[in-house]
Scaffold this motif. Sequence first.
Motif, PDB file in Angstrom:
ATOM      1  N   HIS A  47       1.332   4.229  11.778  1.00 29.63           N
ATOM      2  CA  HIS A  47       0.499   3.079  11.441  1.00 29.63           C
ATOM      3  C   HIS A  47      -0.115   2.438  12.683  1.00 29.63           C
ATOM      4  O   HIS A  47       0.542   2.325  13.725  1.00 29.63           O
ATOM      5  CB  HIS A  47       1.325   2.015  10.712  1.00 29.63           C
ATOM      6  N   ARG A  89      -3.761   4.288  -1.434  1.00 26.54           N
ATOM      7  CA  ARG A  89      -5.116   4.634  -0.956  1.00 26.54           C
ATOM      8  C   ARG A  89      -5.401   6.122  -1.199  1.00 26.54           C
ATOM      9  O   ARG A  89      -6.496   6.499  -1.628  1.00 26.54           O
ATOM     10  CB  ARG A  89      -5.229   4.286   0.527  1.00 26.54           C
ATOM     11  N   ARG A  90      -4.426   6.978  -0.951  1.00 25.74           N
ATOM     12  CA  ARG A  90      -4.641   8.410  -1.150  1.00 25.74           C
ATOM     13  C   ARG A  90      -4.886   8.732  -2.628  1.00 25.74           C
ATOM     14  O   ARG A  90      -5.740   9.549  -2.960  1.00 25.74           O
ATOM     15  CB  ARG A  90      -3.431   9.201  -0.621  1.00 25.74           C
ATOM     16  N   ASN A  93       0.816  -1.225   0.000  1.00 30.11           N
ATOM     17  CA  ASN A  93       0.000   0.000   0.000  1.00 30.11           C
ATOM     18  C   ASN A  93       0.846   1.271   0.000  1.00 30.11           C
ATOM     19  O   ASN A  93       0.315   2.376   0.013  1.00 30.11           O
ATOM     20  CB  ASN A  93      -0.991  -0.012   1.168  1.00 30.11           C
ATOM     21  N   SER A 147       2.676   2.683   2.239  1.00 27.58           N
ATOM     22  CA  SER A 147       2.388   3.521   3.419  1.00 27.58           C
ATOM     23  C   SER A 147       1.190   4.439   3.204  1.00 27.58           C
ATOM     24  O   SER A 147       1.182   5.600   3.610  1.00 27.58           O
ATOM     25  CB  SER A 147       3.622   4.342   3.818  1.00 27.58           C
ATOM     26  N   GLY A 148       0.170   3.896   2.543  1.00 26.30           N
ATOM     27  CA  GLY A 148      -1.059   4.654   2.340  1.00 26.30           C
ATOM     28  C   GLY A 148      -1.076   5.490   1.078  1.00 26.30           C
ATOM     29  O   GLY A 148      -2.100   6.115   0.753  1.00 26.30           O
ATOM     30  N   ASP A 198      -7.443  -2.181   5.516  1.00 25.75           N
ATOM     31  CA  ASP A 198      -6.112  -1.644   5.263  1.00 25.75           C
ATOM     32  C   ASP A 198      -5.490  -1.300   6.613  1.00 25.75           C
ATOM     33  O   ASP A 198      -6.197  -1.204   7.630  1.00 25.75           O
ATOM     34  CB  ASP A 198      -6.231  -0.387   4.399  1.00 25.75           C
ATOM     35  N   GLU A 224      -4.512   1.232   9.096  1.00 21.77           N
ATOM     36  CA  GLU A 224      -4.894   2.628   9.298  1.00 21.77           C
ATOM     37  C   GLU A 224      -3.623   3.455   9.407  1.00 21.77           C
ATOM     38  O   GLU A 224      -2.823   3.293  10.322  1.00 21.77           O
ATOM     39  CB  GLU A 224      -5.727   2.771  10.575  1.00 21.77           C
ATOM     40  N   SER A 225      -3.407   4.324   8.432  1.00 20.95           N
ATOM     41  CA  SER A 225      -2.183   5.116   8.358  1.00 20.95           C
ATOM     42  C   SER A 225      -2.533   6.595   8.411  1.00 20.95           C
ATOM     43  O   SER A 225      -3.349   7.077   7.628  1.00 20.95           O
ATOM     44  CB  SER A 225      -1.418   4.800   7.070  1.00 20.95           C
TER      45      SER A 225
END
Length: 657
Positions: free
Chosen positions: A593, A67-68, A61, A63-64, A608, A610-611
Motif C-alpha cells: 500500500h 476495487r478489483r 476497500n 485491501s483493494g 483510494d 494505491e494498492s
Amino acid sequence: MEHTDKELKYLSLLSKQFPTAASVASEIMNLQAILNLPKGTEHFLADVHGEYEAFIHVLKNASGTIRRKVSELFGGQIREQEIRELCTLIYYPQESLERIRQRESSVADWYVVAINQLIKVCQRVSEKYTRSKVRKALPPQYSYIIQELLHEDGLNSKKAGYLQAIQNSIIETGQAEDFIIAISETIQRLAIDHLHVVGDVYDRGPGAHVIMDKLLTYHNVDIQWGNHDILWMGAAVGNEASMANVIRIALRYANLATLEGGYGINLLPLARLAMEEYADDPCKRFQAKVGDTDEAYDDKSLYLISQMHKAIAVIQFKLEAQLIARRPEYGMQGRNLLHLMNLVEGTIRLPDGSEHPLLDTHFPTIDLEDPYRLTEAEVDVVARLKHSFLHSEKLRKHVNFLYKKGSMYLAYNFQLLYHASIPLNEDRSFKRVRVGDRYYAGRELMDRVDEYVRLAHWSASDAPEHGEAVDYMWYLWCGPDSPLFDKSAMTTFERYFIADKATHHEQKGFYYVYRVEQEVCERILAEFGLEGPDTHIINGHVPVKAVKGEVPLQAGGKLMLIDGGFSRAYQSSTGMAGYTLIFNSQGLQLVKHEPFSSTRQAIEQMEDIESISVVREYSSHRILVQDTDQGKILIAQVEELKKLLYAYKHGLIKEQE
C-alpha cells in the motif's frame, strides 16, 4: 454400525435438535453442500499503530479487493472516473450521497443506476457464500428486498417488471439513500469473511481507541497480541512500569488523543510535577515527534509535553529498577543505569566498562545515594495515574476484547500467525525460556506465556501467581527472551542520554537471523502441527524496508512479513505504508500500500489507497470449505449426524413427531 451406551446418550441429546430422520438428512445435505463451496476470504493486517483512518479505509476497500471486483464487472463499460465514484460510494456511502445530492440535477435517475450497479457488486462478493450466510449478513430492514434483487438476474421477462417495481418502490418511498448505505455496508462485510490482526493496534498513531471500537463491531475477527498491545494490557492490569512506558511513548509522539480523549487518563498530576521539577529545564532530549501527529500544538504546549516526557521517563527507569529487583530471575539487572551516572563529571560508566558523556545531567528527582527511590511527589503521581488506568471503563472494555479475541499465536487454515518471534538457540533449536519456575520451548512456551497473560487479567489479586503474572506483562514488553521482543535489551536510556549510537544497538535474537531459512520455518510450522506446501508463517513486528530492497516474502515463500509501515513514524524508512495479505480459495495475495492521505481527501477526491499486488502464491488446489479448519468441524458434524440417521432407521432412537 454398533453404538456404545455413551454414544447413544450423546445421539439422544443430538436428537433434540434434529427430531426426525428427515431433519437429519436435510442437515447432512446442507452441510455437505457447504463443504464444497470455495473458502471465504481472509484478510491479514499487522502493526497498524493507531493509524485509524488508514486502517478503516483498508477494511472498507478490503485491501483493494472491492476495487478489483468493480473493475472486473464494469471495466470497459463505464469510465474510470465512474469506477472511482462507485468505489468511493461503497466505502463512504453517507458522505458520497451528500456530495452527489448537491451535484445531480435528476437524482432519481442516478439512484436507479447506482442501485443496479451496487446489486451487481453485491452479487459478485456474495457468490461463494450460501444464501443462509448472506441472509444473516444483510441489514434486517432490507433483508427480503436485497435477497430478491440478489438472486434474480432480470433476464426472466416474467419477473423483470417485479424487480423493476421493487427498485421504483425504494425510490418513491424516499428510502433510496438509506438502501444504498445499507447495501454498500453489506458489500464491505461480504468482501471479507474473516479478519486477522497480527498485533500492535496501539501506540504512535492517534487513534488506537478508534480502531478498537471498530474491531468491537467487526463480524469475524481474531487478534495475535503484539508487544505494544501487551504493554497497554499490562498497564490496564496495574503494572506500573508498563503504565509509565505507555505514557512516555504517547508523549514522545505527542499522541495524547488516545490517552486523554480515548480513555480519560488524567495527566494533570504528571503535568504539575513536570512543571515544578523541570521549570528551568529545556528538555531538549524529550521534544515530541510532532511530524507524526495530526494534532496542532503551540510552543507552550510542546514545551509542557517535553517536560512531562522527561518526568515520566525518569519515573519509568525507577519503576523498572524496582520490578527488576523484585524479579531477579529475569536477569535484567544490567538495565539499571541510574546509579552508574556521575553527574558532577557529566558521564556514565556502562556495565561493559565503557564511559560516555551524558547528553543531559539535570535530574532533580534523582538522589544518587538512592537513585531508584521515587520522591513523594512521584509516588503520588504514579498512584493517581494507576487509578486512572484501572478505572477507565473504555480501556477495560477494549482490554477485555483483546483477551476474548486475542492470543499469543493462531494456527488457522494452514497459516501460523504470531506477531514477532519463536525464540531460537544459535544451533536453530527452540530456546528454553523461563516462565514462572519452569522452562518451556517452542509451542509449549507460547502456550504458557498465553496462560500467564490471562492469569494477570482474570485471576484473583490474591491468587498465587497473579502478582508474578502482572510483573511478567512488563517482561513481555522488553525482556530478552520474550517472544514479543527477543532482543538483548531495550536501550531506552542510552537513546535519550548517550550520543554514541553503538550503545543504542539492540541485538536481535537468533529467530531473526534464521527465519529466512526455509528449513527453520518448516520446523516451526511442524511444531504447531502445520505441514505441507500451502503452510506459511505470517509475522509483523519488524517493518519491511522496501526502499532498501527488503522483501516481504522469505524462506522460500514460507515466511510472509506484513508490517510494511502503516505507522507514519516508519514510512520514511520503509518507503511505503504497509503490507496486507488476502487469502482466498485460489491462494495468497500480498498487497503493498501507498500512504493514505486522509478520509476527507478519499471522499472529496475519490482517492483510494494505491494498492499493488506484489506476490501471488496460488495454492496447490482450489481451496474449499472442506479443506479448512471449519470444514473439519463440519465433517465431524456430518459423521455424527450419519450415526443419528442410522439410529433412527434401526429403531435405536425414536423419532419425535
